[in-house]
Each structure stands twice: as structure tokens, then as C-alpha cells.
Design a protein around this motif. Structure first.
Motif, mmCIF file in Angstrom:
data_model
loop_
_atom_site.group_PDB
_atom_site.id
_atom_site.type_symbol
_atom_site.label_atom_id
_atom_site.label_comp_id
_atom_site.label_asym_id
_atom_site.label_seq_id
_atom_site.Cartn_x
_atom_site.Cartn_y
_atom_site.Cartn_z
ATOM 1 N N SER A 254 0.908 -1.230 0.100
ATOM 2 C CA SER A 254 -0.035 0.065 -0.053
ATOM 3 C C SER A 254 0.906 1.280 -0.081
ATOM 4 N N ILE A 255 0.719 2.067 -0.801
ATOM 5 C CA ILE A 255 1.528 3.288 -1.201
ATOM 6 C C ILE A 255 0.955 4.557 -0.710
ATOM 7 N N ILE A 256 1.578 5.362 0.223
ATOM 8 C CA ILE A 256 1.022 6.581 0.585
ATOM 9 C C ILE A 256 1.980 7.498 -0.086
ATOM 10 N N SER A 257 1.467 8.303 -1.423
ATOM 11 C CA SER A 257 2.438 9.125 -2.249
ATOM 12 C C SER A 257 2.877 10.343 -1.527
ATOM 13 N N THR A 258 3.491 11.215 -2.197
ATOM 14 C CA THR A 258 4.350 12.252 -1.725
ATOM 15 C C THR A 258 3.291 13.306 -1.528
ATOM 16 N N ASP A 259 2.161 13.497 -2.397
ATOM 17 C CA ASP A 259 1.440 14.542 -2.237
ATOM 18 C C ASP A 259 0.204 14.231 -1.041
ATOM 19 N N LEU A 260 0.129 13.046 -0.329
ATOM 20 C CA LEU A 260 -0.841 12.694 0.414
ATOM 21 C C LEU A 260 -0.445 13.108 1.781
ATOM 22 N N VAL A 261 -1.260 13.389 2.556
ATOM 23 C CA VAL A 261 -1.137 13.846 4.221
ATOM 24 C C VAL A 261 -2.456 13.245 4.924
ATOM 25 N N VAL A 262 -1.986 12.065 5.864
ATOM 26 C CA VAL A 262 -2.741 11.294 6.738
ATOM 27 C C VAL A 262 -2.778 11.802 8.061
ATOM 28 N N HIS A 263 -3.984 12.009 8.624
ATOM 29 C CA HIS A 263 -4.075 12.476 9.863
ATOM 30 C C HIS A 263 -5.014 11.342 10.551
ATOM 31 N N GLY A 264 -4.213 10.326 11.200
ATOM 32 C CA GLY A 264 -4.716 9.383 11.752
ATOM 33 C C GLY A 264 -3.950 7.946 11.703
ATOM 34 N N VAL B 197 11.277 10.556 11.099
ATOM 35 C CA VAL B 197 10.408 9.776 12.009
ATOM 36 C C VAL B 197 10.438 10.507 13.197
ATOM 37 N N ILE B 198 9.556 11.161 13.900
ATOM 38 C CA ILE B 198 9.480 11.338 15.265
ATOM 39 C C ILE B 198 8.402 10.764 16.144
ATOM 40 N N SER C 209 7.462 11.977 6.109
ATOM 41 C CA SER C 209 7.636 12.439 7.345
ATOM 42 C C SER C 209 6.593 11.709 8.244
ATOM 43 N N ILE C 210 6.929 11.146 9.362
ATOM 44 C CA ILE C 210 6.054 10.459 10.216
ATOM 45 C C ILE C 210 5.968 11.017 11.562
ATOM 46 N N THR C 211 4.968 11.247 12.349
ATOM 47 C CA THR C 211 4.873 11.616 13.685
ATOM 48 C C THR C 211 3.995 10.573 14.182
ATOM 49 N N GLY C 212 4.389 9.762 15.050
ATOM 50 C CA GLY C 212 3.962 8.694 15.778
ATOM 51 C C GLY C 212 4.340 7.361 16.247
ATOM 52 N N GLU C 213 3.807 6.578 16.793
ATOM 53 C CA GLU C 213 4.322 5.046 16.895
ATOM 54 C C GLU C 213 4.382 4.305 15.709
ATOM 55 N N GLY D 45 0.136 10.084 13.022
ATOM 56 C CA GLY D 45 -0.347 8.976 13.711
ATOM 57 C C GLY D 45 0.150 7.635 13.616
ATOM 58 N N ASP D 46 -0.088 6.699 14.314
ATOM 59 C CA ASP D 46 0.475 5.451 14.531
ATOM 60 C C ASP D 46 0.219 4.611 13.288
ATOM 61 N N ILE D 47 1.435 3.941 13.325
ATOM 62 C CA ILE D 47 1.544 2.841 12.128
ATOM 63 C C ILE D 47 1.613 1.314 12.488
ATOM 64 N N ARG D 48 0.885 0.620 12.034
ATOM 65 C CA ARG D 48 1.144 -0.824 12.408
ATOM 66 C C ARG D 48 0.975 -1.698 10.985
ATOM 67 N N SER D 49 2.021 -2.665 10.859
ATOM 68 C CA SER D 49 1.939 -3.505 9.730
ATOM 69 C C SER D 49 2.951 -4.456 9.769
ATOM 70 N N GLN D 50 3.023 -5.236 8.690
ATOM 71 C CA GLN D 50 3.886 -6.405 8.570
ATOM 72 C C GLN D 50 5.550 -5.914 8.097
#
Length: 196
Positions: A37-47, A93-94, A77-81, A63-68
Motif C-alpha cells: 500500500s503506497i502513501i504518495s508524496t502529495d498525501l497527508v494522513v491525519h490518523g 520519523v518522530i 515524514s512520520i509523527t507517531g509510533e 498518527g501511529d502505523i502498524r503493519s507487517q
């Protein structure tokens, strides 16, 4: 000696393909890997993001990320666990990172703690925080997430003996004009903007 028999070179007709019966249950392929699953450069996810497969992030996630498996691109840029089996970080990553195999690439900027089974850090990677080895870093993620909430009607939770002792008086902390960081008695770090 190396010649072929001309009779064997004749093509045999292909066996007919039989379609499965319409009522037959579908067989899931668990061993086959699918596209991430790809989150592209122009996409901002709050959650929060949760996936059973692979995720590739090139955009921004708050937000938090959980995956395989998780791959964080150079411009991400990631802010979360983050909790995953395999983690490759090339971007920013913060937050806390928990994974069996964690790789910090030379282009990464990580601020937070890393709980890992195996850790690889390339030359040039920026990492500010603590890293600690664990035999089960993913299992510890849910156990140490948050203290259990008291059950309704159970009454106040008993306090341990150490908590019943009076707290020592907090001594005033003198801020240093040149330092943007203040450390109090409780070990809390408060960052304030530098004087301009």
C-alpha cells in the motif's frame, strides 16, 4: 549422439483448463506477497494506519502505523509510533519505533526510541533517542502502551507504599539563557524556543 528424434519434437495439445466449481471455497495464498500500500508524496494522513501487509510511505503521516513491513521514503515524514516486523527508514520519523528488523538509512532523521531485535544503522543516519534490544519488541508494544483504566465501581486503586510517602519539595529550576532545554527534578525535558 546429440541429435533429437523428430517424432518427439511434435507438439502435444495442451490440457484443457478447468474452471473451479462456483460453490468451491476460495483458497487464500498467505505465502504470496502482494504489492505494498503506497502513501504518495502529495498525501497527508491525519490518523492511524493498520495493515496486515506492506506499506510504503512517501508522504506525511501524523498518527501511529502498524503493519507487517514498512518502508519510509526519503521525502516522507512520520509523527507517531511505528510497529512492524521489518522497518526501513529513509525519511523523517518522530516517535517510538518497535520492530524485529529496523534499518536506518543514511538519509534518515529519527527522533525517538527504538525497541528492536536487530538494528542496522548506515553511516550518515541521524538518530536521537535510545535504542534497546528485545526478544519480542512487537509484543511489548501492546503491553506497555497505556496503563489499564480502572473498572467502574471498583473504587480507587490502592497506592503503593512508595507513592504514599510525601513528595520531595520541587526545587526551582533556573533557566539558562543560552540553553533551549530545561530539565526538572522529574526528568521532564521541556524545550522552549531560543531567544531571538
Amino acid at each position: 549422439m546429440f541429435s533429437r528424434n523428430k517424432a518427439k519434437d511434435i507438439e502435444k495439445p495442451a490440457a484443457p483448463v478447468v474452471a473451479p466449481a462456483p460453490n468451491a471455497p476460495l483458497v487464500k495464498r498467505t505465502a504470496a506477497r502482494t504489492a505494498p500500500s503506497i502513501i504518495s508524496t502529495d498525501l497527508v494522513v491525519h490518523g492511524n494506519l493498520t495493515a496486515t501487509g506492506d506499506i510504503q510511505i512517501d508522504g506525511t503521516v501524523e498518527g501511529d502505523i502498524r503493519s507487517q513491513s514498512l518502508t519510509i521514503g526519503e521525502k516522507a515524514s512520520i509523527t507517531g509510533e511505528i510497529v512492524a516486523e521489518d522497518i526501513v527508514i529513509r525519511g523523517r520519523v518522530i516517535g517510538t519505533i518497535r520492530g524485529r528488523r529496523v534499518q536506518l538509512s543514511s538519509t534518515c532523521h529519527v527522533e525517538g526510541d527504538i525497541l528492536h531485535e536487530a538494528l542496522a544503522v548506515e553511516t550518515g543516519a541521524f538518530f536521537e533517542g535510545n535504542c534497546r534490544h528485545s526478544d519480542d519488541p512487537i509484543g511489548q508494544a501492546s503491553a506497555s502502551r497505556a496503563p489499564a483504566a480502572p473498572r467502574p465501581g471498583a473504587g480507587p486503586a490502592p497506592r503503593p507504599a512508595a507513592a504514599m510517602a510525601p513528595a520531595p519539595a520541587a526545587r526551582p529550576v533556573e533557566p539558562v539563557a543560552a540553553s533551549p532545554v530545561i530539565v526538572g527534578d522529574a526528568g521532564v525535558v521541556v524545550k522552549r524556543p531560543a531567544a531571538q
